[in-house]
Scaffold this active site. Structure first.
Site, PDB file in Angstrom:
ATOM      1  N   PHE A 148      49.769 -24.770 135.760  1.00 21.34           N
ATOM      2  CA  PHE A 148      49.008 -24.397 136.951  1.00 21.34           C
ATOM      3  C   PHE A 148      47.591 -24.108 136.506  1.00 21.34           C
ATOM      4  O   PHE A 148      47.344 -23.209 135.702  1.00 21.34           O
ATOM      5  CB  PHE A 148      49.577 -23.162 137.644  1.00 21.34           C
ATOM      6  N   ASP A 233      43.886 -23.110 128.415  1.00 17.41           N
ATOM      7  CA  ASP A 233      43.580 -22.423 129.669  1.00 17.41           C
ATOM      8  C   ASP A 233      44.057 -20.976 129.551  1.00 17.41           C
ATOM      9  O   ASP A 233      45.244 -20.694 129.653  1.00 17.41           O
ATOM     10  CB  ASP A 233      44.288 -23.147 130.819  1.00 17.41           C
ATOM     11  N   LYS A 262      39.253 -14.958 136.036  1.00 15.61           N
ATOM     12  CA  LYS A 262      39.980 -13.801 136.553  1.00 15.61           C
ATOM     13  C   LYS A 262      39.431 -12.483 136.031  1.00 15.61           C
ATOM     14  O   LYS A 262      38.500 -11.937 136.601  1.00 15.61           O
ATOM     15  CB  LYS A 262      41.475 -13.958 136.292  1.00 15.61           C
TER      16      LYS A 262
END
Length: 410
Positions: A148, A233, A262
């Site tokens: 994801f 990632d 984030k």
């Protein structure tokens, strides 16, 4: 259990307004939040909840961290957005700190995690053409099933989740998918036109899936030997979440490219970045790539403050100890419905038996116990609180989990 929300209760006016005027692309828990402080959230009725999700790691430093709010307010009062048409006095120090902490040569600031990943894909492809010598239009990138990386059409095009793809094609070609954690399959997928391998060190959205020990080291060795880039990632796992600055640090792996986001925004605004070794980043020249808001002075000031807080408060080390306490407590419940407790640091997934209540129902029961989090893939409850969580608060969460399981029939 008290204060349980019943399905027959009239929806809160704020929920009704969202339903009336918003797109139906989320299915939130039926709670309306109005305030946050540290690890706590309060709803419109004044009830307090322990935040065990921290906005998918975006609130790693807790809600309203004083140092981060002060940096935001001070910078907002001076200069917030100029675009990259001009220099600012905040961006350079932010990029320097980011590179020094991660061991990368250069950084390119963006806003959302998906933008950082898109930047990484562009850099990898251009490096493949200009440096590796791949024929035009033939560059390929190897990805792992269960990945994801965001919601853009390119990114969902290489997702293995059917819902993320349904109705959104045609998709960009050039991606090869292999099982996550299988180094032999990864190597077999690399061909002459492969420019990069893109991996999450731990797959978050897939259900907190931790690869076998040595997998990331093997991926690094394979990519080096085969002449392809290893891009990792760490948007969800980075900046202390797993008990180290980066999840890659658990195996001593240095990638060729890295995405962060984030937590980089301190829970206050979107901040992300693609970082890479110098020859990879050198493929971008003026006009190749950009972002109106990426690297704005406000984001740079908050991002720099977030990195300083992570180091000054030893949050990676705290996450390591807190994660051990959380997972030990959950395993000690020895509940028959709990198939597995897995994770690293404060990124934890609880896999439930498929014949038990759904993870969504368990999250609703947790809400009634004063704990907020979210499910993934139907059978996994994710637990990823702010890294500032205290031992007593972890114990409260474990006790609430036990009560929620009982309330769901276990």
């Amino acid at each position: 259990m008290n204060d349980r929300l019943h399905a027959t209760a009239a929806p809160h006016p704020a929920i009704e307004l969202e339903r009336r005027w918003g797109a139906d692309n989320y299915h939130p828990l039926p709670v309306v939040l109005t305030r946050g402080e540290g690890v706590w959230l309060w709803d419109s009725a004044g009830r307090r909840y322990l935040d065990m999700m921290s906005a998918y790691s975006a609130v790693s430093f807790g809600h309203g961290h004083p140092a981060l709010v002060a940096a935001l307010v001070e910078q907002a009062g001076r200069l917030a957005v100029t675009s990259r048409a001009f220099h600012s006095d905040r961006l350079g120090p932010f990029l320097e700190r980011l590179c020094m902490l991660t061991g990368m040569d250069r950084a390119l600031p963006m806003n959302s995690g998906a933008e950082a990943v898109e930047t990484a894909l562009k850099a990898a492809r251009k490096w493949g053409y200009k440096v590796k010598g791949i024929a035009a239009g033939r560059a390929r990138i190897v990805v792992a099933a269960g990945n994801f990386a965001g919601r853009t059409t390119t990114i969902v095009g290489f997702s293995s989740e059917a819902q993320y793809r349904d109705g959104f094609g045609p998709f960009a070609p050039g991606f090869d998918t292999v099982p996550f954690g299988d180094a032999a399959a990864l190597e077999a997928a690399i061909g002459d036109d492969t420019c990069a391998v893109l991996l999450e060190p731990i797959q978050g959205e897939a259900g907190i899936v931790v690869p076998p020990p040595g997998y990331l080291r093997a991926a690094r060795e394979i990519c080096t030997r085969r002449g392809v880039l290893l891009i990792c990632d760490e948007i969800q796992t980075g900046l202390g979440r797993t008990g180290r600055r980066l999840a890659l640090d658990h195996e001593g792996v240095v990638p060729d490219g890295l995405t962060l986001g984030k937590a980089l925004g301190g829970g206050l605004l979107p901040v992300s970045a693609f970082l890479a070794r110098a020859d990879v980043m050198a493929q971008f020249t003026p006009g190749d790539h950009g972002s109106t808001f990426g690297g704005n002075p406000l984001a740079a000031a908050v991002g720099l403050a977030a990195l300083d807080v992570m180091e000054r408060e030893g949050l990676a080390e705290r996450a390591a100890a807190s994660g051990e306490r959380l997972m030990a407590g959950l395993r000690a419940l020895a509940h028959p419905a709990v198939r597995e407790v897995r994770g690293r640091g404060l990124l934890v997934g609880v896999e439930l038996a498929p014949d038990f209540a759904s993870a969504r129902v368990v999250c609703e029961a947790l809400m009634a116990e004063g704990v907020l989090t979210k499910d993934t893939h139907g059978t996994v409850v994710r637990l990823a609180p702010p890294l500032v969580i205290a031992p007593a608060q972890i114990d409260f969460a474990v006790a609430a989990f036990a009560s929620a399981l009982r309330a769901c029939g276990g």
